[in-house]
Enzyme design. Structure first.
Site, PDB file in Angstrom:
ATOM      1  N   HIS A 154      11.390  -1.290   0.201  1.00 13.08           N
ATOM      2  CA  HIS A 154      11.869  -0.996  -1.149  1.00 13.08           C
ATOM      3  C   HIS A 154      12.507   0.386  -1.159  1.00 13.08           C
ATOM      4  CE1 HIS A 154       7.851   0.796  -1.135  1.00 13.08           C
ATOM      5  NE2 HIS A 154       8.134   1.455  -2.251  1.00 13.08           N
ATOM      6  N   HIS A 193      12.026   3.394  -2.662  1.00 18.95           N
ATOM      7  CA  HIS A 193      11.414   4.698  -2.859  1.00 18.95           C
ATOM      8  C   HIS A 193      11.641   5.604  -1.646  1.00 18.95           C
ATOM      9  CE1 HIS A 193       8.486   3.233  -6.221  1.00 18.95           C
ATOM     10  NE2 HIS A 193       9.692   3.503  -6.668  1.00 18.95           N
ATOM     11  N   ASP A 225      10.034   7.896  -0.078  1.00 18.24           N
ATOM     12  CA  ASP A 225       9.052   8.070   0.998  1.00 18.24           C
ATOM     13  C   ASP A 225       9.035   6.875   1.951  1.00 18.24           C
ATOM     14  OD1 ASP A 225       7.854   6.586  -1.158  1.00 18.24           O
ATOM     15  OD2 ASP A 225       5.886   6.893  -0.269  1.00 18.24           O
ATOM     16  N   HIS A 226       9.886   5.886   1.686  1.00 12.25           N
ATOM     17  CA  HIS A 226      10.050   4.739   2.580  1.00 12.25           C
ATOM     18  C   HIS A 226      11.445   4.685   3.198  1.00 12.25           C
ATOM     19  CE1 HIS A 226       6.305   2.601   1.219  1.00 12.25           C
ATOM     20  NE2 HIS A 226       6.462   3.508   0.271  1.00 12.25           N
ATOM     21  N   HIS A 258       5.794  -3.621  -7.986  1.00 12.25           N
ATOM     22  CA  HIS A 258       5.842  -2.169  -7.783  1.00 12.25           C
ATOM     23  C   HIS A 258       7.256  -1.672  -8.063  1.00 12.25           C
ATOM     24  CE1 HIS A 258       4.922   1.717  -6.040  1.00 12.25           C
ATOM     25  NE2 HIS A 258       5.859   1.570  -5.122  1.00 12.25           N
ATOM     26  N   ASP A 264       4.365  -1.311  -0.446  1.00 13.47           N
ATOM     27  CA  ASP A 264       3.474  -0.850  -1.507  1.00 13.47           C
ATOM     28  C   ASP A 264       3.079  -1.965  -2.472  1.00 13.47           C
ATOM     29  OD1 ASP A 264       3.716   1.643  -0.411  1.00 13.47           O
ATOM     30  OD2 ASP A 264       4.835   2.531  -2.073  1.00 13.47           O
ATOM     31  N   HIS A 316       0.309   2.944   2.955  1.00  8.45           N
ATOM     32  CA  HIS A 316      -0.404   4.161   2.564  1.00  8.45           C
ATOM     33  C   HIS A 316      -1.888   4.071   2.907  1.00  8.45           C
ATOM     34  CE1 HIS A 316       2.784   6.193   0.231  1.00  8.45           C
ATOM     35  NE2 HIS A 316       3.152   4.969  -0.097  1.00  8.45           N
TER      36      HIS A 316
END
Length: 260
Positions: free
Chosen positions: A55, A57, A59-60, A111, A134, A172
């Site tokens: 996805h 975001h 941090d990915h 999410h 996530d 995570h």
């Protein structure tokens, strides 16, 4: 068959790396940071052959540009213009072959709206493997940043239909906090109590709690148990206006978790 390894990133992210046992060509999943990936590649003399994204975001996705700047490699991910660097957009029910294993693409909104997961029935030790970003965590699920409780419920139901021995590779290390909440929801769940003790031992040694298995999540994760009496009762106690339907139960306990 694959070899699957976690690459820790930031405070609690896992970038997953996988490859065939007889190959130095590796793929990474959700590289939010290029640096730890490059360090592992150099340390073990590995060749980055491709990237998988679940996805949008940061941090990915934050490491895509750097990892591809000097490499002509495929980047698989959602068909979303918010993600810079996707070369191979994939959609629900698509299949891709990576490291001699076939991966099925599963759309899992909730999410985020663009969220996807990657499933193969021939992961490590020839066991099924799911890279779920996530959407599903050990003991929890992702916050509903863009999607609805109905979408998340549908996504989790879809993942719950996979084989019980599927290994869950989430993105995570949230497990201890998730299980603390799970105990508040379902204090009489004996399998959950056992999981709490197991996880405490792993974290005391700074060891990952991931992967889990789908069977373990079905037994202990309240977000996969929104049709169970104790979880329903906890949701109704939390929000007396709840309809007690599985979707509404998930909505209530997700909102509860957000402020736990």
């Amino acid at each position: 068959m694959l070899i699957i390894s976690p690459i820790p990133a930031f405070n609690d992210n896992y970038i997953w790396m996988f490859h065939s046992p007889d190959s130095r060509d590796v793929f990474v999943v959700d590289p939010g940071d290029a640096r730890p990936v490059e360090q592992i590649l150099n340390r073990h003399d590995l060749n980055l052959a491709g990237i998988l994204i679940t996805h949008h975001h940061f941090d990915h996705t934050g490491g895509i540009t750097e990892l591809t700047s000097n490499r002509n490699i495929p980047v698989y991910g959602p068909d979303n213009q918010k993600i810079t660097g996707i070369t191979h957009p994939v959609r629900d029910h698509d299949t891709v072959e990576l490291s001699a294993c076939q991966f099925q693409i599963l759309s899992t909104p909730g999410h985020t709206l663009d969220h996807i997961a990657y499933f193969t029935d021939s992961g490590e030790d020839k066991k099924p493997a799911l890279f779920c970003g996530d959407t599903l965590f050990v003991g929890g699920c992702g916050r509903l940043f863009e999607g609805t409780a109905e979408q998340m419920y549908s996504s989790l139901l879809r993942l719950a239909s996979l084989p019980d021995n599927t290994r869950i590779y989430c993105a995570h290390e949230y497990t201890q906090a998730n299980l603390t909440f799970a105990r508040a929801v379902e204090p009489n769940n004996q399998k959950l109590q056992e999981q709490v003790m197991l996880v405490a031992g792993l974290r005391s040694e700074n060891r990952p709690t991931v992967p889990s298995t789908l069977r373990k999540e079905l037994d202990t994760n309240p977000f996969l148990r929104s049709d169970q009496p104790e979880v329903i009762q906890a949701a109704c106690d939390r929000d007396p206006s709840s309809s007690a339907s599985p979707i509404d139960v998930l909505r209530v306990i997700r909102a509860w978790k957000d402020n736990f």
